[in-house]
Design a protein around this motif. Structure first.
Motif, PDB file in Angstrom:
ATOM      1  N   ASP A   8      30.145  63.637  14.870  1.00  0.00           N
ATOM      2  CA  ASP A   8      31.105  62.642  15.349  1.00  0.00           C
ATOM      3  C   ASP A   8      32.114  62.252  14.283  1.00  0.00           C
ATOM      4  O   ASP A   8      33.085  61.558  14.569  1.00  0.00           O
ATOM      5  CB  ASP A   8      30.384  61.385  15.855  1.00  0.00           C
ATOM      6  CG  ASP A   8      29.649  60.654  14.747  1.00  0.00           C
ATOM      7  OD1 ASP A   8      29.040  61.319  13.883  1.00  0.00           O
ATOM      8  OD2 ASP A   8      29.671  59.406  14.748  1.00  0.00           O
ATOM      9  N   THR A  21      29.516  64.491  20.720  1.00  0.00           N
ATOM     10  CA  THR A  21      28.348  63.774  21.250  1.00  0.00           C
ATOM     11  C   THR A  21      27.255  64.777  21.611  1.00  0.00           C
ATOM     12  O   THR A  21      27.524  65.970  21.790  1.00  0.00           O
ATOM     13  CB  THR A  21      28.710  62.979  22.517  1.00  0.00           C
ATOM     14  OG1 THR A  21      29.025  63.897  23.568  1.00  0.00           O
ATOM     15  CG2 THR A  21      29.881  62.022  22.280  1.00  0.00           C
ATOM     16  N   SER A  22      26.045  64.261  21.757  1.00  0.00           N
ATOM     17  CA  SER A  22      24.946  65.141  22.172  1.00  0.00           C
ATOM     18  C   SER A  22      25.207  65.684  23.570  1.00  0.00           C
ATOM     19  O   SER A  22      24.889  66.844  23.850  1.00  0.00           O
ATOM     20  CB  SER A  22      23.608  64.411  22.098  1.00  0.00           C
ATOM     21  OG  SER A  22      23.606  63.274  22.926  1.00  0.00           O
ATOM     22  N   GLU A  23      25.816  64.880  24.427  1.00  0.00           N
ATOM     23  CA  GLU A  23      26.116  65.329  25.794  1.00  0.00           C
ATOM     24  C   GLU A  23      27.096  66.497  25.790  1.00  0.00           C
ATOM     25  O   GLU A  23      26.905  67.478  26.519  1.00  0.00           O
ATOM     26  CB  GLU A  23      26.673  64.177  26.639  1.00  0.00           C
ATOM     27  CG  GLU A  23      25.656  63.104  26.961  1.00  0.00           C
ATOM     28  CD  GLU A  23      25.502  62.050  25.850  1.00  0.00           C
ATOM     29  OE1 GLU A  23      26.240  62.098  24.840  1.00  0.00           O
ATOM     30  OE2 GLU A  23      24.616  61.198  25.987  1.00  0.00           O
ATOM     31  N   GLY A  44      26.938  58.115  16.008  1.00  0.00           N
ATOM     32  CA  GLY A  44      27.584  56.861  16.360  1.00  0.00           C
ATOM     33  C   GLY A  44      26.568  55.818  16.780  1.00  0.00           C
ATOM     34  O   GLY A  44      25.514  56.133  17.332  1.00  0.00           O
ATOM     35  N   TRP A  45      26.899  54.588  16.501  1.00  0.00           N
ATOM     36  CA  TRP A  45      25.993  53.475  16.764  1.00  0.00           C
ATOM     37  C   TRP A  45      25.591  53.425  18.232  1.00  0.00           C
ATOM     38  O   TRP A  45      26.430  53.407  19.110  1.00  0.00           O
ATOM     39  CB  TRP A  45      26.665  52.160  16.369  1.00  0.00           C
ATOM     40  CG  TRP A  45      25.779  50.983  16.591  1.00  0.00           C
ATOM     41  CD1 TRP A  45      25.880  50.082  17.601  1.00  0.00           C
ATOM     42  CD2 TRP A  45      24.650  50.602  15.818  1.00  0.00           C
ATOM     43  NE1 TRP A  45      24.886  49.145  17.501  1.00  0.00           N
ATOM     44  CE2 TRP A  45      24.108  49.446  16.406  1.00  0.00           C
ATOM     45  CE3 TRP A  45      24.036  51.124  14.685  1.00  0.00           C
ATOM     46  CZ2 TRP A  45      22.987  48.798  15.907  1.00  0.00           C
ATOM     47  CZ3 TRP A  45      22.928  50.469  14.180  1.00  0.00           C
ATOM     48  CH2 TRP A  45      22.419  49.329  14.788  1.00  0.00           C
ATOM     49  N   GLN A  47      24.357  55.647  20.112  1.00  0.00           N
ATOM     50  CA  GLN A  47      24.530  56.905  20.848  1.00  0.00           C
ATOM     51  C   GLN A  47      23.298  57.793  20.678  1.00  0.00           C
ATOM     52  O   GLN A  47      22.615  57.724  19.653  1.00  0.00           O
ATOM     53  CB  GLN A  47      25.765  57.658  20.342  1.00  0.00           C
ATOM     54  CG  GLN A  47      27.057  56.908  20.547  1.00  0.00           C
ATOM     55  CD  GLN A  47      27.308  56.597  22.008  1.00  0.00           C
ATOM     56  OE1 GLN A  47      27.197  57.456  22.871  1.00  0.00           O
ATOM     57  NE2 GLN A  47      27.609  55.337  22.295  1.00  0.00           N
ATOM     58  N   THR A  49      21.154  60.881  19.572  1.00  0.00           N
ATOM     59  CA  THR A  49      21.260  61.613  18.307  1.00  0.00           C
ATOM     60  C   THR A  49      21.200  63.131  18.513  1.00  0.00           C
ATOM     61  O   THR A  49      20.986  63.618  19.625  1.00  0.00           O
ATOM     62  CB  THR A  49      20.108  61.207  17.371  1.00  0.00           C
ATOM     63  OG1 THR A  49      18.876  61.649  17.951  1.00  0.00           O
ATOM     64  CG2 THR A  49      20.079  59.704  17.134  1.00  0.00           C
TER      65      THR A  49
END
Length: 102
Positions: A8, A21-23, A44-45, A47, A49
């Motif tokens: 990120d 992102t993981s997605e 990210g906070w 989110q 991992t």
């Protein structure tokens, strides 16, 4: 075949497709055959991992040929590496370091 860089914050290296992102990373793993993947843990906070991505790889059996773990999180690195070492087929090369280190 593509190479994927999950992070990120850090800039994506040339020759890689960025996933922030993981997605996003999981979608790329599902849509494309991945040769090399480099994984960060903290994305990210609050989110999910990089461990979520590793869990998906293990559950789906869709392993890239080479996996790097470039996170600066010691506990995240340990979790991801341990899960991969436990489940990855022997032909998958797992590097517990960033690309180009050592």
């Amino acid at each position: 075949m593509i190479n994927v860089y999950l992070d990120d914050y850090r800039p994506c290296p040339q020759g890689f497709v960025a996933a922030k992102t993981s997605e996003e990373c999981i979608l790329l793993l599902e849509a494309e055959k991945v040769d090399v993947i480099s994984l960060d843990f903290d994305l990210g906070w609050g989110q999910p991992t990089g461990l979520k991505v590793v869990e998906h790889i293990v559950a789906s059996g869709r392993y890239p040929r080479t996996i790097y773990i470039h996170t600066s999180s010691p506990s995240g690195r340990l979790q991801m590496h341990h899960l991969l070492i436990q489940h990855a087929p022997p032909e998958v090369v797992i590097h517990n370091r960033a690309m180009g280190d050592g």
